[in-house]
Design an enzyme around this catalytic site. Structure first.
Site, PDB file in Angstrom:
ATOM      1  N   ARG A  76       0.894  -1.527   0.188  1.00 48.04           N
ATOM      2  CA  ARG A  76      -0.191   0.035  -0.110  1.00 48.04           C
ATOM      3  C   ARG A  76       0.862   0.740   0.060  1.00 48.04           C
ATOM      4  NH1 ARG A  76      -5.375   2.507   2.917  1.00 48.04           N
ATOM      5  NH2 ARG A  76      -4.968   4.209   1.803  1.00 48.04           N
ATOM      6  N   ASP A 134      -7.135  -1.436   0.508  1.00 38.33           N
ATOM      7  CA  ASP A 134      -7.748  -0.157   1.835  1.00 38.33           C
ATOM      8  C   ASP A 134      -8.384  -1.350   3.381  1.00 38.33           C
ATOM      9  OD1 ASP A 134      -7.975   2.494   3.374  1.00 38.33           O
ATOM     10  OD2 ASP A 134      -9.748   2.263   1.859  1.00 38.33           O
TER      11      ASP A 134
END
Length: 158
Positions: free
Chosen positions: A84, A96
């Site tokens: 990420r 996420d």
């Protein structure tokens, strides 16, 4: 004390399903997490920054003794392991993870308002990609006096 957390999961880069399932497995392997229950995955259009590919979203229910910020640390480590990068607010991402709702095992609502973490999530009630998977795990959920089913219908009609 045990906490019951409801997490939102999303991915729109690379092998989206693998990122999501790896995150769930990472949660399951954590020694302080008792159980993880997941919703089905749902493909959705992006929200916020819309110039990006579709997301694969889902939710999970996590039962643990971890305090809210300790769980956030675990989640951010899983996001980092998935590569990420936080380049664009609401932009594309491999993984996420968000805490959208939390309760204690006795049913008390957990409310956290810090720089790092807000529970309930500030956009919880605005996002069908959160509410639809959440309704699978917590069909009797109510917020601001409204049922989750009613809220999903209202957002779909808007």
């Amino acid at each position: 004390m045990k906490y019951i957390y409801y997490l939102s999961l999303g991915s729109n880069l690379g092998d989206r399903e693998k990122y999501l399932t790896d995150a769930v497995e990472g949660l399951r392997r954590h020694e302080a997490i008792d159980s993880v229950m997941t919703s089905k995955w749902l493909e959705t259009e992006p929200w916020g920054h819309t110039d990006q590919g579709p997301f694969l979203n889902g939710a999970c229910k996590v039962v643990t003794t971890l305090e809210p910020e300790a769980l956030l640390d675990v989640m951010q480590a899983l996001e980092k392991a998935a590569g990420r990068e936080r380049l664009i607010h609401w932009g594309p991402r491999t993984l996420d993870l968000d805490i959208v709702w939390a309760e204690t095992e006795t049913g008390d609502i957990v409310n956290v308002q810090t720089e790092r973490l807000q529970i309930p999530h500030p956009y919880l009630w605005e996002r069908t990609f959160v509410l639809i998977p959440l309704s699978e795990l917590y069909p009797q959920f109510r917020y601001h006096g409204e049922s989750i089913e009613s809220r999903i219908a209202a957002l779909a009609d808007a």
